[in-house]
Design a protein around this motif. Structure first.
Motif, PDB file in Angstrom:
ATOM      1  N   MET A 223       0.793  -1.228   0.000  1.00  0.00           N
ATOM      2  CA  MET A 223       0.000   0.000   0.000  1.00  0.00           C
ATOM      3  C   MET A 223       0.828   1.283   0.000  1.00  0.00           C
ATOM      4  O   MET A 223       0.294   2.362   0.268  1.00  0.00           O
ATOM      5  CB  MET A 223      -0.933  -0.006   1.217  1.00  0.00           C
ATOM      6  N   ASN A 224       2.109   1.217  -0.333  1.00  0.00           N
ATOM      7  CA  ASN A 224       2.954   2.406  -0.226  1.00  0.00           C
ATOM      8  C   ASN A 224       2.835   3.391  -1.373  1.00  0.00           C
ATOM      9  O   ASN A 224       3.364   4.500  -1.284  1.00  0.00           O
ATOM     10  CB  ASN A 224       4.420   1.997  -0.081  1.00  0.00           C
ATOM     11  N   ASP A 225       2.169   3.010  -2.464  1.00  0.00           N
ATOM     12  CA  ASP A 225       1.914   3.996  -3.508  1.00  0.00           C
ATOM     13  C   ASP A 225       0.998   5.076  -2.932  1.00  0.00           C
ATOM     14  O   ASP A 225      -0.058   4.764  -2.361  1.00  0.00           O
ATOM     15  CB  ASP A 225       1.236   3.329  -4.705  1.00  0.00           C
ATOM     16  N   PRO A 226       1.374   6.357  -3.028  1.00  0.00           N
ATOM     17  CA  PRO A 226       0.590   7.408  -2.375  1.00  0.00           C
ATOM     18  C   PRO A 226      -0.882   7.426  -2.758  1.00  0.00           C
ATOM     19  O   PRO A 226      -1.753   7.556  -1.882  1.00  0.00           O
ATOM     20  CB  PRO A 226       1.294   8.699  -2.808  1.00  0.00           C
ATOM     21  N   GLU A 227      -1.195   7.284  -4.031  1.00  0.00           N
ATOM     22  CA  GLU A 227      -2.599   7.311  -4.453  1.00  0.00           C
ATOM     23  C   GLU A 227      -3.366   6.126  -3.882  1.00  0.00           C
ATOM     24  O   GLU A 227      -4.499   6.258  -3.420  1.00  0.00           O
ATOM     25  CB  GLU A 227      -2.699   7.330  -5.980  1.00  0.00           C
ATOM     26  N   LYS A 228      -2.753   4.967  -3.902  1.00  0.00           N
ATOM     27  CA  LYS A 228      -3.399   3.772  -3.363  1.00  0.00           C
ATOM     28  C   LYS A 228      -3.626   3.909  -1.861  1.00  0.00           C
ATOM     29  O   LYS A 228      -4.693   3.558  -1.342  1.00  0.00           O
ATOM     30  CB  LYS A 228      -2.540   2.529  -3.660  1.00  0.00           C
ATOM     31  N   LEU A 229      -2.617   4.419  -1.153  1.00  0.00           N
ATOM     32  CA  LEU A 229      -2.721   4.568   0.291  1.00  0.00           C
ATOM     33  C   LEU A 229      -3.817   5.561   0.673  1.00  0.00           C
ATOM     34  O   LEU A 229      -4.645   5.283   1.551  1.00  0.00           O
ATOM     35  CB  LEU A 229      -1.375   5.018   0.860  1.00  0.00           C
ATOM     36  N   ILE A 230      -3.838   6.698   0.005  1.00  0.00           N
ATOM     37  CA  ILE A 230      -4.860   7.708   0.308  1.00  0.00           C
ATOM     38  C   ILE A 230      -6.248   7.159   0.000  1.00  0.00           C
ATOM     39  O   ILE A 230      -7.201   7.355   0.773  1.00  0.00           O
ATOM     40  CB  ILE A 230      -4.592   8.999  -0.476  1.00  0.00           C
ATOM     41  N   ALA A 231      -6.389   6.458  -1.117  1.00  0.00           N
ATOM     42  CA  ALA A 231      -7.694   5.882  -1.465  1.00  0.00           C
ATOM     43  C   ALA A 231      -8.144   4.875  -0.412  1.00  0.00           C
ATOM     44  O   ALA A 231      -9.321   4.823  -0.047  1.00  0.00           O
ATOM     45  CB  ALA A 231      -7.622   5.226  -2.838  1.00  0.00           C
ATOM     46  N   HIS A 232      -7.211   4.067   0.084  1.00  0.00           N
ATOM     47  CA  HIS A 232      -7.541   3.090   1.125  1.00  0.00           C
ATOM     48  C   HIS A 232      -8.044   3.792   2.387  1.00  0.00           C
ATOM     49  O   HIS A 232      -9.084   3.417   2.945  1.00  0.00           O
ATOM     50  CB  HIS A 232      -6.305   2.255   1.448  1.00  0.00           C
ATOM     51  N   LEU A 233      -7.331   4.813   2.821  1.00  0.00           N
ATOM     52  CA  LEU A 233      -7.722   5.504   4.050  1.00  0.00           C
ATOM     53  C   LEU A 233      -9.042   6.258   3.870  1.00  0.00           C
ATOM     54  O   LEU A 233      -9.886   6.269   4.768  1.00  0.00           O
ATOM     55  CB  LEU A 233      -6.604   6.452   4.497  1.00  0.00           C
ATOM     56  N   LYS A 234      -9.223   6.848   2.718  1.00  0.00           N
ATOM     57  CA  LYS A 234     -10.485   7.555   2.470  1.00  0.00           C
ATOM     58  C   LYS A 234     -11.664   6.587   2.414  1.00  0.00           C
ATOM     59  O   LYS A 234     -12.772   6.924   2.840  1.00  0.00           O
ATOM     60  CB  LYS A 234     -10.398   8.355   1.168  1.00  0.00           C
ATOM     61  N   SER A 235     -11.420   5.388   1.920  1.00  0.00           N
ATOM     62  CA  SER A 235     -12.498   4.396   1.854  1.00  0.00           C
ATOM     63  C   SER A 235     -12.964   3.992   3.244  1.00  0.00           C
ATOM     64  O   SER A 235     -14.068   3.468   3.406  1.00  0.00           O
ATOM     65  CB  SER A 235     -12.044   3.155   1.076  1.00  0.00           C
ATOM     66  N   LYS A 236     -12.127   4.254   4.254  1.00  0.00           N
ATOM     67  CA  LYS A 236     -12.463   3.933   5.635  1.00  0.00           C
ATOM     68  C   LYS A 236     -12.911   5.174   6.411  1.00  0.00           C
ATOM     69  O   LYS A 236     -12.968   5.150   7.641  1.00  0.00           O
ATOM     70  CB  LYS A 236     -11.264   3.270   6.314  1.00  0.00           C
ATOM     71  N   GLY A 237     -13.209   6.239   5.695  1.00  0.00           N
ATOM     72  CA  GLY A 237     -13.700   7.451   6.331  1.00  0.00           C
ATOM     73  C   GLY A 237     -12.633   8.344   6.920  1.00  0.00           C
ATOM     74  O   GLY A 237     -12.937   9.236   7.709  1.00  0.00           O
ATOM     75  N   LYS A 238     -11.378   8.135   6.531  1.00  0.00           N
ATOM     76  CA  LYS A 238     -10.280   8.948   7.034  1.00  0.00           C
ATOM     77  C   LYS A 238      -9.888  10.007   6.001  1.00  0.00           C
ATOM     78  O   LYS A 238     -10.254   9.923   4.832  1.00  0.00           O
ATOM     79  CB  LYS A 238      -9.060   8.062   7.334  1.00  0.00           C
ATOM     80  N   LEU A 239      -9.148  11.018   6.454  1.00  0.00           N
ATOM     81  CA  LEU A 239      -8.558  12.045   5.586  1.00  0.00           C
ATOM     82  C   LEU A 239      -9.620  12.806   4.790  1.00  0.00           C
ATOM     83  O   LEU A 239      -9.392  13.177   3.635  1.00  0.00           O
ATOM     84  CB  LEU A 239      -7.527  11.429   4.629  1.00  0.00           C
ATOM     85  N   GLU A 240     -10.750  13.090   5.402  1.00  0.00           N
ATOM     86  CA  GLU A 240     -11.824  13.774   4.689  1.00  0.00           C
ATOM     87  C   GLU A 240     -11.435  15.207   4.308  1.00  0.00           C
ATOM     88  O   GLU A 240     -12.025  15.791   3.398  1.00  0.00           O
ATOM     89  CB  GLU A 240     -13.084  13.788   5.542  1.00  0.00           C
ATOM     90  N   ASP A 241     -10.411  15.760   4.987  1.00  0.00           N
ATOM     91  CA  ASP A 241      -9.963  17.118   4.683  1.00  0.00           C
ATOM     92  C   ASP A 241      -8.953  17.160   3.538  1.00  0.00           C
ATOM     93  O   ASP A 241      -8.571  18.243   3.090  1.00  0.00           O
ATOM     94  CB  ASP A 241      -9.328  17.754   5.922  1.00  0.00           C
TER      95      ASP A 241
END
Length: 243
Positions: A223-241
């Motif tokens: 999961m270290n690719d930045p786009e993949k990592l951000i998408a994973h966290l956003k899919s879990k309701g994180k990083l909404e900002d």
């Protein structure tokens, strides 16, 4: 894949690291590292910051010097029932938590007790995103139920270059390899980390990459690719900002 994220790093705030957060961020900016996760040790570790440090991380900008900053914590498993030294209230300003066993906070016990402690910890806080240090040879663990539960909860398994290389927790590599094979079996998402306590080690994953290549570990689970990592966290309701 470009491994341009590192979510397990420390600063002088942890009490036994040697660079500041600003120095770590500037190192990332200079070396093309897109995402820095700063993850100080939680309060029960000797020398660690007070819980207010984590509550006040809301003041940190999301992007500094072109580097996306993720606000984390390496929480300590304290008891067999999975009690952590960070709760939901103290973690309210965090983007994620790593949960780990550390000898000063949880004395190594039997395989059954150690395993129960990790399994129980995964239910303790909604901010848990990473299981850390599973390869530590001082803790005998039944890896399969831990890997299966992490898969069920969509929590990433860490492969820590400091451990794999033997810089710390010497002897971890063979156990990390065992965990990696189980992650392949069950399709777990994994994250490569440095556990850097000095900026020059940030996003240095060479030993871990070689270990994973030796077992033909599938790149799509990393999961270290930045786009993949951000998408994973956003899919879990994180990083909404984060735009």
């Amino acid at each position: 894949m470009e491994f341009l994220s590192d979510l397990h790093t420390h600063t002088i705030v942890s009490g036994h690291a040697y660079t500041t957060l600003t120095e770590n961020i500037n190192y990332c900016a200079q070396h093309g590292i897109k995402i820095l996760g700063t993850s100080e040790h939680a309060p029960s570790m000797p020398g660690a910051p007070h819980r207010w440090y984590f509550g006040n991380m809301r003041v940190l900008p999301r992007v500094i010097n072109g580097v996306t900053l993720l606000k984390g914590c390496e929480a300590n498993i304290m008891k067999e029932d999975g009690t952590l030294d960070m709760n939901d209230h103290d973690a309210r300003s965090l983007d994620y938590m790593i949960v780990s066993l550390h000898e000063p906070c949880f004395e190594p016990s039997s395989k059954e007790v150690n395993t129960k402690a990790v399994l129980n910890a995964l239910d303790k806080c909604e901010k848990i995103e990473i299981v850390g240090h599973l390869g530590n040879p001082n803790y005998e663990l039944d890896y399969e139920p831990i890997v299966k539960k992490a898969k069920e909860l969509d929590i990433m398994i860490e492969f820590n270059n400091s451990s794999v290389s033997g810089m710390s927790r010497n002897g971890s590599k063979k156990f990390c390899t065992e965990v990696a094979k189980l992650c392949m079996k069950y399709g777990n998402k994994v994250i490569l980390t440095s556990d850097a306590h000095y900026c020059d080690y940030i996003a240095k994953f060479d030993e871990t990459i070689e270990m994973l290549k030796s077992i033909n570990f599938p790149e799509e689970l990393i999961m270290n690719d930045p786009e993949k990592l951000i998408a994973h966290l956003k899919s879990k309701g994180k990083l909404e900002d984060l735009k």
